[in-house]
Motif scaffolding. Structure first.
Motif, PDB file in Angstrom:
ATOM      1  N   ILE A  64       0.855  -1.186   0.000  1.00 23.37           N
ATOM      2  CA  ILE A  64       0.000   0.000   0.000  1.00 23.37           C
ATOM      3  C   ILE A  64       0.891   1.235   0.000  1.00 23.37           C
ATOM      4  O   ILE A  64       1.778   1.381   0.842  1.00 23.37           O
ATOM      5  CB  ILE A  64      -0.926   0.004   1.227  1.00 23.37           C
ATOM      6  CG1 ILE A  64      -1.824  -1.244   1.204  1.00 23.37           C
ATOM      7  CG2 ILE A  64      -1.773   1.272   1.270  1.00 23.37           C
ATOM      8  CD1 ILE A  64      -2.536  -1.521   2.508  1.00 23.37           C
ATOM      9  N   ASP A  66       0.775   5.393  -0.025  1.00 23.26           N
ATOM     10  CA  ASP A  66      -0.027   6.596   0.175  1.00 23.26           C
ATOM     11  C   ASP A  66      -1.515   6.244   0.226  1.00 23.26           C
ATOM     12  O   ASP A  66      -2.341   6.863  -0.450  1.00 23.26           O
ATOM     13  CB  ASP A  66       0.251   7.613  -0.941  1.00 23.26           C
ATOM     14  CG  ASP A  66      -0.219   9.010  -0.582  1.00 23.26           C
ATOM     15  OD1 ASP A  66      -0.349   9.300   0.617  1.00 23.26           O
ATOM     16  OD2 ASP A  66      -0.462   9.806  -1.509  1.00 23.26           O
ATOM     17  N   ASN A  67      -1.828   5.225   1.012  1.00 22.71           N
ATOM     18  CA  ASN A  67      -3.206   4.741   1.234  1.00 22.71           C
ATOM     19  C   ASN A  67      -3.857   4.127   0.002  1.00 22.71           C
ATOM     20  O   ASN A  67      -5.076   3.907  -0.009  1.00 22.71           O
ATOM     21  CB  ASN A  67      -4.093   5.880   1.766  1.00 22.71           C
ATOM     22  CG  ASN A  67      -3.642   6.385   3.121  1.00 22.71           C
ATOM     23  OD1 ASN A  67      -3.319   5.606   4.015  1.00 22.71           O
ATOM     24  ND2 ASN A  67      -3.578   7.703   3.278  1.00 22.71           N
ATOM     25  N   GLU A  68      -3.057   3.826  -1.019  1.00 23.07           N
ATOM     26  CA  GLU A  68      -3.590   3.200  -2.228  1.00 23.07           C
ATOM     27  C   GLU A  68      -3.009   1.798  -2.382  1.00 23.07           C
ATOM     28  O   GLU A  68      -1.799   1.607  -2.369  1.00 23.07           O
ATOM     29  CB  GLU A  68      -3.257   4.037  -3.464  1.00 23.07           C
ATOM     30  CG  GLU A  68      -3.810   3.460  -4.761  1.00 23.07           C
ATOM     31  CD  GLU A  68      -3.498   4.317  -5.969  1.00 23.07           C
ATOM     32  OE1 GLU A  68      -3.810   3.880  -7.099  1.00 23.07           O
ATOM     33  OE2 GLU A  68      -2.940   5.417  -5.791  1.00 23.07           O
ATOM     34  N   GLU A  69      -3.886   0.825  -2.527  1.00 21.54           N
ATOM     35  CA  GLU A  69      -3.455  -0.556  -2.750  1.00 21.54           C
ATOM     36  C   GLU A  69      -2.834  -0.673  -4.143  1.00 21.54           C
ATOM     37  O   GLU A  69      -3.493  -0.417  -5.155  1.00 21.54           O
ATOM     38  CB  GLU A  69      -4.654  -1.495  -2.647  1.00 21.54           C
ATOM     39  CG  GLU A  69      -4.384  -2.926  -3.024  1.00 21.54           C
ATOM     40  CD  GLU A  69      -3.874  -3.775  -1.868  1.00 21.54           C
ATOM     41  OE1 GLU A  69      -2.862  -4.446  -2.064  1.00 21.54           O
ATOM     42  OE2 GLU A  69      -4.508  -3.772  -0.797  1.00 21.54           O
ATOM     43  N   ILE A  70      -1.535  -1.040  -4.181  1.00 18.46           N
ATOM     44  CA  ILE A  70      -0.861  -1.156  -5.485  1.00 18.46           C
ATOM     45  C   ILE A  70      -0.403  -2.589  -5.753  1.00 18.46           C
ATOM     46  O   ILE A  70       0.269  -2.845  -6.755  1.00 18.46           O
ATOM     47  CB  ILE A  70       0.349  -0.197  -5.592  1.00 18.46           C
ATOM     48  CG1 ILE A  70       1.438  -0.562  -4.570  1.00 18.46           C
ATOM     49  CG2 ILE A  70      -0.090   1.250  -5.428  1.00 18.46           C
ATOM     50  CD1 ILE A  70       2.752   0.181  -4.793  1.00 18.46           C
ATOM     51  N   LYS A  73      -1.295  -3.639  -9.210  1.00 14.87           N
ATOM     52  CA  LYS A  73      -1.080  -2.683 -10.295  1.00 14.87           C
ATOM     53  C   LYS A  73       0.122  -3.109 -11.132  1.00 14.87           C
ATOM     54  O   LYS A  73       1.068  -3.719 -10.637  1.00 14.87           O
ATOM     55  CB  LYS A  73      -0.847  -1.270  -9.738  1.00 14.87           C
ATOM     56  CG  LYS A  73      -2.107  -0.571  -9.255  1.00 14.87           C
ATOM     57  CD  LYS A  73      -1.797   0.849  -8.837  1.00 14.87           C
ATOM     58  CE  LYS A  73      -3.064   1.603  -8.470  1.00 14.87           C
ATOM     59  NZ  LYS A  73      -3.912   1.878  -9.647  1.00 14.87           N
ATOM     60  N   ARG A  78       2.638   1.751 -11.652  1.00 15.78           N
ATOM     61  CA  ARG A  78       3.370   2.151 -10.441  1.00 15.78           C
ATOM     62  C   ARG A  78       4.465   3.175 -10.753  1.00 15.78           C
ATOM     63  O   ARG A  78       4.867   3.948  -9.876  1.00 15.78           O
ATOM     64  CB  ARG A  78       3.989   0.922  -9.768  1.00 15.78           C
ATOM     65  CG  ARG A  78       2.972  -0.107  -9.314  1.00 15.78           C
ATOM     66  CD  ARG A  78       3.633  -1.213  -8.498  1.00 15.78           C
ATOM     67  NE  ARG A  78       2.861  -2.449  -8.570  1.00 15.78           N
ATOM     68  CZ  ARG A  78       3.064  -3.511  -7.809  1.00 15.78           C
ATOM     69  NH1 ARG A  78       4.040  -3.486  -6.911  1.00 15.78           N
ATOM     70  NH2 ARG A  78       2.331  -4.600  -7.939  1.00 15.78           N
ATOM     71  N   LYS A 170       5.972   9.608  -5.026  1.00 15.51           N
ATOM     72  CA  LYS A 170       5.517   9.264  -3.687  1.00 15.51           C
ATOM     73  C   LYS A 170       6.576   8.444  -2.954  1.00 15.51           C
ATOM     74  O   LYS A 170       6.652   8.467  -1.725  1.00 15.51           O
ATOM     75  CB  LYS A 170       4.201   8.482  -3.764  1.00 15.51           C
ATOM     76  CG  LYS A 170       3.040   9.321  -4.284  1.00 15.51           C
ATOM     77  CD  LYS A 170       1.749   8.541  -4.319  1.00 15.51           C
ATOM     78  CE  LYS A 170       0.598   9.433  -4.798  1.00 15.51           C
ATOM     79  NZ  LYS A 170      -0.692   8.689  -4.846  1.00 15.51           N
TER      80      LYS A 170
END
Length: 267
Positions: A64, A66-70, A73, A78, A170
């Motif tokens: 995860i 910055d609070n985003e599940e990657i 991806k 990314r 990020k």
């Protein structure tokens, strides 16, 4: 900022060449934290970076940013969020393209707006690139039409750093990015790295084979072995740690000698 939750990765599973590269690893990084990573050959350092970047999918766990599940991806997706500088100065750049073309390509890729590459090289953008390069006194701001492949290793690494940070990522991953440079150039590139990271408060992870550098750069030191985190140092404990202490702690935890000549010679 970065949350790694119980990730695992095994290559060539079920064969005689099966290799467990990452074992149920968890790690949390705060916004703006600068973490150095050390470990012997095959410890899982670059594999961890590859997992974060999406070079392969992990077998289990979550990543995860910055609070985003990657976790699922693609590597391409990314790349808009993560900057990476490799040990090889030629990686991450197009050697047959000019400095300004490489910078424009990186700036376009990281941009939130879909600006065509053909329109990315303008007088305004070239001035912006040149001004940024001039800050680091590497003598390349007046060579914007020069192909990247003709630059020295140190000059290429500075251009690559700038490519990764023109649009603030990020997360910045530095994969032994000074290891292939001569000592004086490596020191200068490291100074520029710290300047860029500190000025922009970039969350950063840096793999290094230099034990002294691992304890004096950034705010936290992590040691990997066999795909696991075996040491995680910060604060006063890290400040008071010596290179000999670090080696002794490794030996005590793993009940074996530190076996990486490259690291021992860099003390």
């Amino acid at each position: 900022m970065l949350e790694i939750k119980n990730i695992s990765k095994t290559f060539e599973k079920g064969t005689v060449n099966e290799h467990v590269a990452i074992k149920d690893m968890s790690l949390n990084l705060k916004d703006g934290e600068f973490v150095t990573i050390v470990g012997s050959n095959g410890a899982g350092k670059s594999t961890l970076f590859n997992a974060i970047c999406g070079s392969f999918m992990v077998d289990s766990g979550h990543i995860i940013l910055d609070n985003e599940e990657i976790t699922y991806k693609t590597e391409h997706a990314r790349a808009k969020m993560i900057g990476r500088v490799f040990q090889d100065p030629m990686k991450g750049t197009a050697p047959n393209m000019t400095i300004e073309e490489n910078l424009a390509l990186a700036y376009t890729r990281a941009s939130k707006h879909s600006t065509p590459f053909s329109r990315a090289i303008t007088k305004k953008s070239v001035k912006f690139f040149r001004e940024n390069l001039a800050r680091y006194n590497m003598g390349i701001e007046d060579r914007m039409k020069t192909k990247i492949g003709l630059l020295s290793g140190g000059q290429r690494q500075v251009v690559t750093l700038l490519m990764c940070t023109l649009s603030i990522p990020k997360l910045l991953l530095l994969d032994e990015h000074t290891a292939a440079l001569d000592p004086a150039t490596a020191e200068r590139v490291m100074e520029i790295t710290k300047q860029i990271v500190n000025e922009n408060n970039i969350t950063t992870m840096m793999i290094t084979h230099n034990l002294n550098q691992s304890l004096t750069t950034g705010t936290r030191t992590i040691m990997l072995d066999g795909g696991e985190i075996i040491l995680d140092l910060s604060g006063r404990e890290r400040d008071e740690m010596t290179m000999d202490d670090l080696i002794k702690m490794y030996s005590a935890k793993k009940q074996k000698q530190f076996d990486n000549d490259r690291i021992l010679l860099s003390r």
